[in-house]
Scaffold this motif. Sequence first.
Motif: not given
Length: 293
Positions: A190-195, A197-198
């Motif tokens: 989840r952290i990788i996906d959020m980073l 996308s940002a």
Amino acid sequence: MPVSMTGFGRFETTEDAWTHVWEIKSVNGRFLDVKWRLPGSLRGLENGWEKVVRTHASRGRVDVSLNLEVMDAGVLGVAFNEVMARAMMREMEKLAASQGRVFEPDFNRIMTMSSLWRDAGNEPDPGLAESLTRGLEGALADWMRSRTVEGEAMVADLLARFDTLSGLARAVGARVPAILEEKKTGLRQRIIDMLQSAGADFSEDRMLQEVAYLTDKLDVSEELTRLDAHLERIGETLRGGGDVGKKLDFLIQETFREINTCGNKAQDVEVSRLVVDFKAELERCREQIQNIE
């Protein structure tokens, strides 16, 4: 070995001058509450008998009843003052003769005159009092036998139930490592996906901090250790002696607290199912323990 607070005892004594039957019934209760059903003439002995009962019990509602039949009036300490009655009738005969009449005594009326009766009921016949005390002790022994038999059956049942609880606790402990790995993998992704996308840079140090925080949040090793200790202590207490009811109440309460914390922290469907099963079995144990002295 712990005994049940529920029991029944009976003892019958038959002698030439009297017969008496003691009956003792008890149910569970938080404190010891002894209720007596005695003839009024024996109330003076109640305090001494209460002390005898309290040497056999520390908790529960105990009803003690006595059925007494006395065949010798002298034992009751009741006597008719025949000398006084004869003197009174002679005086009445003189009075009637002086009036030219015949005095016919009304014996039913004489029986109701309290001044002609002596009652030493405050101090029962020593022989009767001793016999009654022996009868009470016999009823208490019978009562204790019934409580002991039921207590042994309850302890056997509880030990089997606590074995079941230990198995459920081990199942929770076995499931926890898998939960941690699943949560770590999910958090990392989840952290990788959020980073991504940002458009932010990935930081391994930050990732390690988040994983460490999650691990600490989900870790139930301390709770499981205390849970095992409580279950072991409960088993030792059940196999021991003395008044264990209140101690078991406390241990059950602490056990419930630890398993509840495990369920809240784990956040897992499988652990939640195990915790529900554990609580249901623990509640059955709590109901049983409410009847142990």
